[in-house]
Design an enzyme around this catalytic site. Sequence first.
Site, PDB file in Angstrom:
ATOM      1  N   GLY A 161     -33.552 -12.805  15.231  1.00 35.52           N
ATOM      2  CA  GLY A 161     -33.786 -14.042  14.487  1.00 35.52           C
ATOM      3  C   GLY A 161     -35.245 -14.375  14.278  1.00 35.52           C
ATOM      4  O   GLY A 161     -35.568 -15.300  13.549  1.00 35.52           O
ATOM      5  N   CYS A 175      -6.347 -15.449  -5.204  1.00 34.56           N
ATOM      6  CA  CYS A 175      -7.005 -14.623  -6.210  1.00 34.56           C
ATOM      7  C   CYS A 175      -6.001 -14.319  -7.340  1.00 34.56           C
ATOM      8  O   CYS A 175      -4.878 -13.877  -7.080  1.00 34.56           O
ATOM      9  CB  CYS A 175      -7.502 -13.316  -5.607  1.00 34.56           C
ATOM     10  SG  CYS A 175      -8.138 -12.159  -6.835  1.00 34.56           S
ATOM     11  N   CYS A 185     -11.393 -12.872  -6.601  1.00 34.12           N
ATOM     12  CA  CYS A 185     -12.219 -12.460  -5.485  1.00 34.12           C
ATOM     13  C   CYS A 185     -13.650 -12.211  -5.957  1.00 34.12           C
ATOM     14  O   CYS A 185     -13.877 -11.539  -6.966  1.00 34.12           O
ATOM     15  CB  CYS A 185     -11.699 -11.168  -4.865  1.00 34.12           C
ATOM     16  SG  CYS A 185     -10.170 -11.363  -3.951  1.00 34.12           S
TER      17      CYS A 185
END
Lengths: 272, 234, 297
Positions: free
Chosen positions: C33, C242, C267
């Site tokens: 990070g 979808c 999608c």
Amino acid sequence: MIATLADDPANGATNGDIPLLQVRDLGHSYGSRIGCRDITFDLYPSEVLGIVGESGSGKTTLLSCLSGRLPLSQGTIHYDTRTQGLVDLAALSEAQRRLLTRTDWGIVHQSPRDGLRMAVSAGANIGERLMAVGARHYGQIRDTARDWLQRVEIQPDRIDDLPSTFSGGMQQRLQIARNLVTGPRLMFMDEPTGGLDVSVQARLLDLLRGLVDDMNLSVVLVTHDLAVARLLAHRLMVMQGGVVVESGLTDQVLDDPHHPYTQLLVSSVLQV
Amino acid sequence: MNPSPVIEVCGLAKEFTIHAQGGLRIPVFSGLSLAVSAGECVALHGPSGCGKSTLLRALYANYQADSGRILIQHRGGLVDMVAAEPRVVLAVRRHTLGYVSQFLRVIPRIAALDVVAEPAVRNGIARDQARERAAALLARLRIPQRLWHLPPATFSGGEQQRVNIARGFILDYPALLLDEPTAALDVDNRDTVAQLIEEAKARGTALVGIFHDQALRERVSDRVFDLESARTIV
Amino acid sequence: MSDGLSGYNFAYLDEQTKRMIRRALLKAVAIPGYQVPFAGREMPLPYGWGTGGIQVTAAVIAPGDVLKVIDQGADDTTNAVSIRRFFSRTAGVATTTRTADATLIQTRHRIPERPLTEAQIIVYQVPIPEPLRWMEPRESETKKMHALLEYGVMQVKLYEDIAHLGRITTSYDYPVRVNGHYIMSPSPIPRFDNPKMNQMAALQLFGAGREKRIYAVPPYTRVESLDFDDYPFEIQRWDQHCALCGASDSYLDEMVTDDHGGRLFICSDTDYCGERRAAGHRGDTDLPANPAPRTAP
């Protein structure tokens, strides 16, 4: 009756026998130019110390040194921390010092724009310090913020408004609330009433007086306004040319000034 | 009679230096000594300008004496008001030594009732209780009830002075300084002030006052301290 | 596998530059990070088009790798096509659109729906690597805030969302805390994808070209999305499935189909959708269009 009052530890002189802040021979130089020097004083719990003097006298430099925003060129500052007792501020790590600054201390700037986040709401301004020390419950943060808005005489329903929609006096009160929300013990104030209308100023002073009393705050207050100093400060330091030329009980310094500069300062005040 | 005095002044001296006038020195008094016991009222006397008010202010540490000592019995010990640290002086003023000045220093926005109650609240008395006591005193001093909740800034001189007196008597201080408390008052109110002083004496308060009103002086004071003779004696 | 374009080093960047970037990557992996500065090079495409991601990919790609590049979940958008072609020509590596076949995936704005594996690396293109920038413009100050873990202001941002809109509306680039320490920008992926970062089996690398920063999340690392106790983090959900493959668990894009308000939800991950259809799943393309995506109460 006197006896019961005198025994009340919260109100006597017996409390606070350990200074909250011990300053010894403090000085700061801007290159070869002296900002302030040889400043020595103790600040006790619940004590309000006024620093008066004209522009350029070094009072703002001193305040910046005390509040950790300017490095010291000379001298030491000791602070009575809640956990470790008296510590040399220079010996603290930056992390400890910054934590101290945003929990146990508060800084009220002359311009609210320097002390507020103008791009976020009043509630977020008050809540920031809480979130910085780990508050993670939105509802509780808001309750605290509303409570503090009320304490500084701002309508709680203004909680989601931006500070830029507030008047100057409200912004200044919001800045005070933002600082006091973590229950600090020491506040630094730089001309907190500067730039406000007289009536707005009176309201702010009244509010500050009450908060200082209620929260047993210690305050270092920089002002060039002797009336503000008389109303808020227990004692005064008069600065000229970077040094303290006179200090003592507020009413003594103002009513019986000894140093030529203090006499000039006091006699220069316009009478209404 | 209390064996040791509540207020004891030894060898007190005060002069003013005016720097704006080339360091002009104005001596007021020197070598001044005075003792006031519990329950005793001493009236300061002397012609105008002899330093009565200056002495009173020095006793309150409002003026800084140049030499000498002002010992005040404070919480079982003695405090020298000339040398004490500011916070000790403030503690003495808060608990032990009251002061009724000639003029009220008005605090913006604060109602008369709260101006009077403030010393009691600062001493830890509950606000409601302090207000009750303040109301009783204001009533006794004939301040109309409609004025109690207004800031005293707009009051007449006499009304302001009575608010000031009420503020001075809200606490039973062991020592009390009075600077012409009745200057602007009518006969009835003068009588009330005299009663307040007599009640304080009965409680054992040591009082030092300046009373231009001869009748009042004769009624309340146990002895007169003449500043003219006091400073020439030394 | 072809030899790539003559006159260029393998994968475009010279070996010294790749070593410099790899050193930054190693540091980034070691400090999850944390934003590691690196000497970003000029690339043959403009900033904002993936210069950071391309440099990271160039530094880690090997001749045996199979590369997949997606932009907003699709393999066939301009940006994805040109980056795929870039490496195909300069490194001569094999490319694919199938998530399962890829060893290296460079992405802009999505994480594939199919869970990634230990054998895969995903490289994110990052426009603004500093999550604190929104609240604090000074770089010197944000560095200090990271060093001292002063993250109260991030919470302020979420607080403002709830105060003004009743819920956390930050829908992409939703800040995360990595390994319980640094707060990190996940790049502008939808917050729908945030949970996929947590304990991901694949190595996650982030490259910001303009800001010249690299950061990383090693495999199986804790990645938490910031939130409040009484307003917990949650992902977007849709009422629709979808329209093409009938999936109810994937991130849906809204498609406008005509000038009369006709819309379809399909999608965003084209490979995922295609695989499902190949496996026989079907959506109802006649499904009437409903309101825009919403968050479950």
